[in-house]
Design a protein around this motif. Structure first.
Motif, PDB file in Angstrom:
ATOM      1  N   PHE A 114     -14.664   3.901  22.888  1.00  0.00           N
ATOM      2  CA  PHE A 114     -15.891   3.362  22.308  1.00  0.00           C
ATOM      3  C   PHE A 114     -15.533   2.420  21.157  1.00  0.00           C
ATOM      4  O   PHE A 114     -14.711   2.764  20.303  1.00  0.00           O
ATOM      5  CB  PHE A 114     -16.794   4.498  21.820  1.00  0.00           C
ATOM      6  N   PRO A 115     -16.155   1.230  21.098  1.00  0.00           N
ATOM      7  CA  PRO A 115     -15.755   0.214  20.126  1.00  0.00           C
ATOM      8  C   PRO A 115     -16.100   0.548  18.682  1.00  0.00           C
ATOM      9  O   PRO A 115     -15.549  -0.052  17.766  1.00  0.00           O
ATOM     10  CB  PRO A 115     -16.514  -1.040  20.594  1.00  0.00           C
ATOM     11  N   SER A 116     -17.013   1.497  18.479  1.00  0.00           N
ATOM     12  CA  SER A 116     -17.411   1.830  17.110  1.00  0.00           C
ATOM     13  C   SER A 116     -17.999   3.228  17.085  1.00  0.00           C
ATOM     14  O   SER A 116     -18.306   3.821  18.127  1.00  0.00           O
ATOM     15  CB  SER A 116     -18.451   0.830  16.592  1.00  0.00           C
ATOM     16  N   ILE A 117     -18.182   3.744  15.866  1.00  0.00           N
ATOM     17  CA  ILE A 117     -18.787   5.072  15.748  1.00  0.00           C
ATOM     18  C   ILE A 117     -20.250   5.033  16.179  1.00  0.00           C
ATOM     19  O   ILE A 117     -20.787   6.036  16.659  1.00  0.00           O
ATOM     20  CB  ILE A 117     -18.643   5.605  14.302  1.00  0.00           C
ATOM     21  N   ASP A 118     -20.880   3.861  16.056  1.00  0.00           N
ATOM     22  CA  ASP A 118     -22.266   3.732  16.513  1.00  0.00           C
ATOM     23  C   ASP A 118     -22.343   3.892  18.031  1.00  0.00           C
ATOM     24  O   ASP A 118     -23.235   4.567  18.556  1.00  0.00           O
ATOM     25  CB  ASP A 118     -22.827   2.371  16.096  1.00  0.00           C
ATOM     26  N   ALA A 119     -21.395   3.254  18.737  1.00  0.00           N
ATOM     27  CA  ALA A 119     -21.368   3.384  20.198  1.00  0.00           C
ATOM     28  C   ALA A 119     -21.086   4.822  20.608  1.00  0.00           C
ATOM     29  O   ALA A 119     -21.644   5.328  21.591  1.00  0.00           O
ATOM     30  CB  ALA A 119     -20.305   2.454  20.779  1.00  0.00           C
ATOM     31  N   LEU A 120     -20.244   5.477  19.830  1.00  0.00           N
ATOM     32  CA  LEU A 120     -19.933   6.881  20.116  1.00  0.00           C
ATOM     33  C   LEU A 120     -21.162   7.757  19.910  1.00  0.00           C
ATOM     34  O   LEU A 120     -21.458   8.638  20.727  1.00  0.00           O
ATOM     35  CB  LEU A 120     -18.794   7.344  19.204  1.00  0.00           C
ATOM     36  N   MET A 121     -21.920   7.509  18.854  1.00  0.00           N
ATOM     37  CA  MET A 121     -23.108   8.316  18.570  1.00  0.00           C
ATOM     38  C   MET A 121     -24.193   8.106  19.622  1.00  0.00           C
ATOM     39  O   MET A 121     -24.974   9.006  19.908  1.00  0.00           O
ATOM     40  CB  MET A 121     -23.645   7.983  17.179  1.00  0.00           C
ATOM     41  N   GLU A 122     -24.226   6.925  20.211  1.00  0.00           N
ATOM     42  CA  GLU A 122     -25.246   6.616  21.213  1.00  0.00           C
ATOM     43  C   GLU A 122     -24.858   7.074  22.611  1.00  0.00           C
ATOM     44  O   GLU A 122     -25.707   7.109  23.512  1.00  0.00           O
ATOM     45  CB  GLU A 122     -25.498   5.103  21.226  1.00  0.00           C
ATOM     46  N   ALA A 142     -21.524  15.469  21.080  1.00  0.00           N
ATOM     47  CA  ALA A 142     -22.936  15.106  21.145  1.00  0.00           C
ATOM     48  C   ALA A 142     -23.765  15.941  20.176  1.00  0.00           C
ATOM     49  O   ALA A 142     -24.645  15.429  19.472  1.00  0.00           O
ATOM     50  CB  ALA A 142     -23.444  15.269  22.578  1.00  0.00           C
ATOM     51  N   GLU A 143     -23.486  17.250  20.116  1.00  0.00           N
ATOM     52  CA  GLU A 143     -24.222  18.147  19.225  1.00  0.00           C
ATOM     53  C   GLU A 143     -23.988  17.765  17.763  1.00  0.00           C
ATOM     54  O   GLU A 143     -24.914  17.780  16.942  1.00  0.00           O
ATOM     55  CB  GLU A 143     -23.774  19.594  19.461  1.00  0.00           C
ATOM     56  N   PHE A 144     -22.755  17.399  17.433  1.00  0.00           N
ATOM     57  CA  PHE A 144     -22.402  17.049  16.061  1.00  0.00           C
ATOM     58  C   PHE A 144     -23.260  15.891  15.552  1.00  0.00           C
ATOM     59  O   PHE A 144     -23.712  15.895  14.401  1.00  0.00           O
ATOM     60  CB  PHE A 144     -20.918  16.673  15.998  1.00  0.00           C
ATOM     61  N   PHE A 145     -23.490  14.900  16.412  1.00  0.00           N
ATOM     62  CA  PHE A 145     -24.223  13.710  15.994  1.00  0.00           C
ATOM     63  C   PHE A 145     -25.744  13.882  16.061  1.00  0.00           C
ATOM     64  O   PHE A 145     -26.488  12.920  15.852  1.00  0.00           O
ATOM     65  CB  PHE A 145     -23.796  12.496  16.822  1.00  0.00           C
ATOM     66  N   THR A 146     -26.214  15.099  16.335  1.00  0.00           N
ATOM     67  CA  THR A 146     -27.656  15.373  16.260  1.00  0.00           C
ATOM     68  C   THR A 146     -28.034  15.996  14.925  1.00  0.00           C
ATOM     69  O   THR A 146     -29.224  16.139  14.631  1.00  0.00           O
ATOM     70  CB  THR A 146     -28.101  16.324  17.396  1.00  0.00           C
ATOM     71  N   ALA A 202     -19.508   3.018   1.858  1.00  0.00           N
ATOM     72  CA  ALA A 202     -18.311   3.022   1.002  1.00  0.00           C
ATOM     73  C   ALA A 202     -17.229   2.087   1.515  1.00  0.00           C
ATOM     74  O   ALA A 202     -16.247   1.833   0.813  1.00  0.00           O
ATOM     75  CB  ALA A 202     -17.761   4.442   0.890  1.00  0.00           C
ATOM     76  N   GLY A 203     -17.403   1.559   2.725  1.00  0.00           N
ATOM     77  CA  GLY A 203     -16.456   0.577   3.244  1.00  0.00           C
ATOM     78  C   GLY A 203     -15.392   1.131   4.158  1.00  0.00           C
ATOM     79  O   GLY A 203     -14.378   0.454   4.407  1.00  0.00           O
ATOM     80  N   LEU A 204     -15.578   2.339   4.712  1.00  0.00           N
ATOM     81  CA  LEU A 204     -14.582   2.865   5.645  1.00  0.00           C
ATOM     82  C   LEU A 204     -14.647   2.132   6.977  1.00  0.00           C
ATOM     83  O   LEU A 204     -15.695   1.586   7.353  1.00  0.00           O
ATOM     84  CB  LEU A 204     -14.787   4.366   5.867  1.00  0.00           C
ATOM     85  N   ASN A 205     -13.547   2.142   7.678  1.00  0.00           N
ATOM     86  CA  ASN A 205     -13.440   1.459   8.965  1.00  0.00           C
ATOM     87  C   ASN A 205     -14.049   2.345  10.055  1.00  0.00           C
ATOM     88  O   ASN A 205     -13.433   3.324  10.473  1.00  0.00           O
ATOM     89  CB  ASN A 205     -11.973   1.165   9.268  1.00  0.00           C
ATOM     90  N   LEU A 206     -15.234   1.982  10.516  1.00  0.00           N
ATOM     91  CA  LEU A 206     -15.912   2.780  11.537  1.00  0.00           C
ATOM     92  C   LEU A 206     -15.987   2.048  12.868  1.00  0.00           C
ATOM     93  O   LEU A 206     -16.815   2.359  13.716  1.00  0.00           O
ATOM     94  CB  LEU A 206     -17.318   3.159  11.065  1.00  0.00           C
ATOM     95  N   ALA A 207     -15.106   1.052  13.043  1.00  0.00           N
ATOM     96  CA  ALA A 207     -15.015   0.322  14.312  1.00  0.00           C
ATOM     97  C   ALA A 207     -13.608   0.458  14.857  1.00  0.00           C
ATOM     98  O   ALA A 207     -12.637   0.599  14.110  1.00  0.00           O
ATOM     99  CB  ALA A 207     -15.366  -1.151  14.120  1.00  0.00           C
ATOM    100  N   SER A 208     -13.477   0.417  16.172  1.00  0.00           N
ATOM    101  CA  SER A 208     -12.174   0.530  16.815  1.00  0.00           C
ATOM    102  C   SER A 208     -11.303  -0.653  16.444  1.00  0.00           C
ATOM    103  O   SER A 208     -11.774  -1.783  16.278  1.00  0.00           O
ATOM    104  CB  SER A 208     -12.338   0.601  18.333  1.00  0.00           C
TER     105      SER A 208
END
Length: 739
Positions: A594-602, A623-627, A641-647
């Motif tokens: 997944f290219p980013s944490i957003d894609a992973l959450m979706e 899946a449960e964690f992101f609910t 805070a500026g952490l890297n959340l993309a692949s």
């Protein structure tokens, strides 16, 4: 089924058919519980209850000899041989020992033995009394003084080969001392001797092991004996090594192998050889002395750091032992005086739920204080919901409690005849008692968990994991400093590290060390503190002064580490967040997929499970964690805070996937790069990097000091590559021929 009165003369006692039915049921129960105890290490009843059933069967067969069949439990040595280990035939049969359940039965055996050996007042029979260690029987074989094999007792004739595991027990000598070997009969080349004893787990180690397993949501051991048995039967010797087992040796397969004539002399020989012998053994010459020994052992059993369940009384002379011989299952020259279990009744007032450092919810019984085994107890863990259901305890019940291993408070179960009419079954809460987040209980698991990363009960463990080397690798923030940051209200979750921690706040943080001051007068207001922050004086003793702060220099270094961690790749962030079952390898797989944490959450559960190496169970946890709203809030703060959340691969041109379909395993030290860097470079070419070797592994890349993975690769015929091969792979994108 009613029991026959074996001590009376009524009509029912003469009913052979009823005796036959009762004996059959006792045999069935004994064999069932013996299998649970010896083979599964999961007993359902305590030793005392088992012993009472066995004694009942023995009395039935004595009254009705025709009931004593070869398959009766009274005719066999307790124990089982599993198919997990190779079978080992003992040099001589390992017998059980008959039990004396009270002092009258012990006296009857002493009188019978004295009579059989012609004892007189001037020539009494000497007995060696030893504590009966509640552990696992083992036989150790030595050839020419060198350790060659270890086996469990098994069924008495055949045991299980546990050599590799026993080698990890520190008090087992690998070579016998010369002083002891000189006493071996016919000492010479090829001489083999088999000594016997008990493998046990100290009570202190048992308590630490169960505490750790409980915190991790694993099932706990019922008692030290079962913990020792489970630890000795591990497939991986490293697990055994970590369990802190010990041994006490006390017997030899063939007494003629040693130039000694008595049990107390043989114990001295064992010590000379380097074995550990229980120091409480004592030579007794009268029944009164045997009584005194048993009384002392019973009174002080709770003072020992190992579990005992009685005293073994042995005729001391080997010649007299030979004269008495054996029955079909036990020596006539020994008896085990069994201690009664120490149990107390009390009333269960409440079942509270605590949240462990890993989010596991644990029910805890709170009851009216009661004095047991040397101390007063008022609470005991019930471990998990399965245990609550198995023990069938309810608030308001009158319950039986004891100390497992004479050290850990334990609820045995309810006294059902005293159960209140309004007592209702306990139910685990649906929300976390610490933070109010939903509780998760996965099918097939015993643990109920809170998976909120904002849960106060889990703060220290989660933050320690976040700082670890394989996660965000923030040096300087270990558990001690983190604990002080939590106490100071500085941090509660991983996002606080980035948006609340300041250099000034860290610099002023107490470290747990203190300035020493001789007296209040030794440090006047405004005086500079001496070098190292320590005041000294020869006039008066030192007293603890002000706490030493962390300081500006250390704080600056930590802040630099925190800032640098923001650039860690997405895989590191996913691992650091602490989703259950998402280790570093799985985190990398998710970051690659997944290219980013957003894609992973979706992503749906099905999409997550479709990633090779993830599967349904991990996908469900992700899946449960992101609910959980609290988790999403923390992730948003990490983003701010500026952490890297993309692949790392997002937005970059993809290299040709020339290694697609190939699986690599890295082992050993690779000069010039870490294994993590090498794995990332291989993944960029389409390869899969696994953590263990299997038949599906395409190549193993072995650096310096490669270990068990290299050995397994060679045994499976998996091609092995070196550091230079790896360089060519990364340059050309094609794997070379294996060396």
């Amino acid at each position: 089924m009613g029991q026959l009165d074996l001590d009376g003369n009524d009509q029912e006692a003469s009913d052979l058919e009823q005796a036959r039915k009762e004996a059959a049921e006792l045999n069935r129960q004994l064999k069932y519980h013996a299998y649970r105890y010896y083979a599964l290490d999961k007993p359902e009843i305590d030793d005392h209850e088992f012993d009472l059933m066995l004694q009942r069967l023995i009395k039935l067969e004595e009254r009705y000899p025709e009931l004593q069949m070869p398959e009766s439990y009274t005719q066999r040595v307790g124990g089982y041989v599993s198919n997990q280990f190779a079978a080992v035939r003992h040099a001589e049969r390992m017998y059980s020992i008959d039990d004396a359940m009270d002092i009258d039965e012990l006296d009857a055996w002493l009188a019978k033995t004295d009579k059989a050996l012609g004892a007189t007042r001037d020539n009494p029979v000497a007995y060696t009394c030893e504590l009966k260690i509640d552990g696992l029987g083992v036989a150790l074989t030595y050839r020419d003084g060198a350790f060659v094999r270890a086996a469990t007792r098994g069924d008495g004739a055949v045991g299980e080969d546990v050599t590799l595991n026993v080698q990890t027990i520190h008090d087992v000598p690998l070579n016998l001392d010369r002083a002891g070997m000189e006493a071996v009969a016919h000492h010479g080349s090829g001489e083999t001797i088999e000594v016997r004893g008990e493998c046990y787990m100290p009570k202190s180690s048992f308590a630490r092991l169960n505490e750790r397993r409980d915190a991790e949501g694993q099932s706990v051991f019922a008692n030290p004996r079962n913990a020792a048995a489970g630890s000795l039967r591990q497939k991986d010797p490293k697990v055994t090594a970590a369990r802190d087992l010990g041994t006490f040796l006390y017997a030899v397969a063939d007494p003629r192998m040693v130039h000694v004539s008595s049990q107390h002399g043989f114990l001295r020989w064992l010590r000379d050889c380097g074995f550990v012998v229980n120091p409480e053994a004592r030579l007794c010459r009268t029944a009164a002395e045997v009584h005194d020994y048993c009384a002392e052992a019973l009174a002080h059993r709770s003072d020992l750091d190992y579990d005992i369940d009685g005293v073994v009384v042995k005729v001391d002379s080997f010649a007299q032992q030979d004269a008495l011989g054996f029955t079909s299952r036990a020596p006539r020259w020994a008896i085990a005086f069994k201690f009664p279990p120490e149990q107390r009744e009390t009333v269960l007032r409440e079942i509270k739920v605590s949240v462990g450092r890993l989010g596991v919810l644990t029910p805890v019984a709170e009851f009216d204080p009661v004095f047991v085994a040397g101390s007063t107890i008022a609470r005991a863990t019930l471990h998990n919901m399965d245990e609550v259901a198995r023990k069938n305890v309810r608030v308001g019940d009158t319950i039986l409690v004891h100390k497992a291993g004479d050290v850990i408070p334990e609820v045995i179960g309810p006294v059902l005849s005293k159960r209140p009419a309004d007592a209702v079954p306990f139910e685990m809460p649906s929300t976390c008692p610490s933070c109010g987040s939903p509780v998760v209980h996965e099918l097939g698991e015993v643990a109920y968990r809170c998976i909120s990363i904002d849960c106060p009960a889990q703060t220290l463990e989660r933050l320690t994991h976040w700082m670890s080397r394989k996660a965000m690798d923030i040096d300087g923030l270990g558990p001690e400093i983190l604990g002080r940051m939590i106490d100071a209200g500085m941090v509660r979750d991983c996002a606080d590290i980035y948006d609340k921690v300041t250099a000034d706040g860290l610099a002023a943080l107490p470290t747990g060390r203190f300035y020493k001051t001789a007296s209040k007068a030794s440090h006047r207001a405004g005086d500079p503190k001496p070098s190292g922050g320590v005041y000294t004086s020869t006039a008066v003793p030192h007293e603890v002064g002000d706490p030493i702060p962390l300081g500006e220099k250390a704080a600056a270094k930590i802040c630099e580490q925190i800032e640098r961690s923001k650039a860690k790749p997405l895989g590191r962030v996913l691992f650091a967040i602490g989703i259950q079952y998402v280790g570093s390898s799985v985190a990398d797989l998710l970051a690659d997929a997944f290219p980013s944490i957003d894609a992973l959450m979706e992503a749906s559960e099905e999409e997550l499970a479709a990633v090779e190496g993830v599967g349904p169970r991990i996908a469900s946890n992700v899946a449960e964690f992101f609910t959980i709203p609290e988790n999403l809030q923390v992730i948003e703060r990490l983003r701010e805070a500026g952490l890297n959340l993309a692949s790392d691969a997002a937005g970059e041109p993809e290299r040709p996937q020339t290694l697609a379909g190939l699986t690599f395993v890295l082992t050993g030290s690779l000069s010039g790069m870490t294994r993590e860097q090498a794995g990332a470079a291989l993944k960029a070419l389409g390869a899969k990097v696994a953590g263990s070797v299997s038949k599906k592994t395409s190549y193993v890349i072995a650096g310096e000091a490669a270990g068990s993975k290299l050995t397994k690769a060679e045994s499976l015929g998996v091609p092995v590559l070196g550091r230079e091969d790896l360089e060519r792979i990364l340059e050309t994108g094609a794997p070379p021929e294996a060396r």
